[in-house]
Design an enzyme around this catalytic site. Sequence first.
Site, PDB file in Angstrom:
ATOM      1  N   GLY B  17      -6.243  -3.869 -28.115  1.00 58.04           N
ATOM      2  CA  GLY B  17      -5.049  -3.621 -28.934  1.00 58.04           C
ATOM      3  C   GLY B  17      -5.223  -2.176 -29.330  1.00 58.04           C
ATOM      4  O   GLY B  17      -6.261  -1.804 -29.840  1.00 58.04           O
ATOM      5  N   THR B  18      -4.268  -1.340 -29.101  1.00 57.32           N
ATOM      6  CA  THR B  18      -4.605   0.075 -28.993  1.00 57.32           C
ATOM      7  C   THR B  18      -3.485   0.948 -29.472  1.00 57.32           C
ATOM      8  O   THR B  18      -2.351   0.520 -29.605  1.00 57.32           O
ATOM      9  CB  THR B  18      -4.801   0.368 -27.489  1.00 57.32           C
ATOM     10  OG1 THR B  18      -5.997  -0.238 -27.084  1.00 57.32           O
ATOM     11  CG2 THR B  18      -4.873   1.833 -27.191  1.00 57.32           C
TER      12      THR B  18
END
EC number: 3.4.25.1
Lengths: 275, 216
Positions: B17-18
């Site tokens: 998740g970035t």
Amino acid sequence: MALSTVLETPGAGFNFDNAARNAALEGLFEGGQTPKPLKTGTTIAGVVFKDGVVLGADTRATSSEVVADKMCAKIHYISPNIYCCGAGTAADTEKTTDLLSSNLTIFSLNSGRNPRVVMAVNILQDMLYRYHGQIGANLILGGVDCTGNHLYTVGPYGDVDKVPYLAMGSGDLAALGILEDGFKHDLELEKAKELVRAAIHAGIMSDLGSGNNIDICVITKEGVDYIRPYQESVYKDDRKMKYKYRPGTTAVLTEKVVPLKLEVVQETVQKMETA
Amino acid sequence: MLGEAEPQWLSEEVKTGTTIIAIEFNGGVVLGSDSRVSAGASVVNRVMNKLSPLHDKIYCALSGSAADAQTIAEMVNYQLDVHSMEIGEDPQVRSAANLVRNISYKYKEELSAHLIVAGWDKRAGGQVFATLNGLLTRQPFAVGGSGSSYVYGFVDAEYRKGMSKEDCQQFVVNTLSLAMNRDGSSGGVAYLVSIDEHGTEEKVILGNDLPTFFDQ
């Protein structure tokens, strides 16, 4: 023409055949649930220190709520300079590390040198990615080679992380707390061993799936020190009586003897030369 | 109880998740990313560098499934090596982006990763390419990952043409900081890579050195 290794180069592209097979298997069972594989609730940890790498693991293997093995070895040999801790499905970690070890042995014999840790990691990642998470192996690889001291983790889907310290398994959150608090770069050997021991101990105390003894494996340029067990559990068996029955405990009610009739069919004599 | 000896997140796929961002300036590009890798509710690696080199002057930013993104980056790294040896010079950024796009498109049903490719080559200077789901488009800047949703407004309002390299680096750092504050799946430290014709510069900005905004 001899093959230089038995590593067969997989076909180009991704192979998702097994994913389709697994999906098909899922429908075959009434109730729609594929049988769950046995997992070793575990705490494993690794730390890079000044002269090498320290790996640690608990020794409990569980089969649902029963402890199946109190002295299970979770630190697997890969090569003289690389060892691997495995968490997840017990059979998967055993087989994967065995396969890796035999492939790397052939490589060593061919090239005349110890394999590098990054090579082991790449082979593992290739294989686990190809099986798309169906191999439930969470591995911590640690080793020392000509390029330095390395610690890697490979997940079941094939993701790789290179970090100076980490913990895996069901007890990892407890162990990670100890590691986050106590880790420093370039620790001395005794401090590193104590840190890993404390981390595994925290996992054992806080997690039902981890327990019994603590194994430690220290890998340095000079060699490997596999201390099994490094610390024994304080809750040792203290059996109050023997569970053997003395002869005569069970009463004999009747006895019947039937002699077997045997006849000699063939006789051969072989003289031995004792000169 | 002991029947479920392992927490759920251990068998869940590890995702990055970035927040990732790349922006082009006259003479090069700047790429930025956060460093959080999560598996369910747990952070598996808080210091992962999501800016992966494809070649000396071409980098890509990883987002989505960690395993898929890492594997695509490694495959393209290898293919680019071969390609650049065949042509005898450094590859074009467009070639690298094309290789990434080909994989993303061919396996789009099975893969779940988005890579932003950015770099510098001598023909077209600094370039940024987005390769989401198999498209290939050159953009002046691109954002990606779960944290990008929170900063679309910011980047659209703050972007100006003709920014210098230092302006771009500040822009990237500000964007990352804002996204990391709002997105639960982004956090840790910020990694920055600046590529121009003179070389590649990698930088890490630790959590407490990130710019702060009104409520911090």
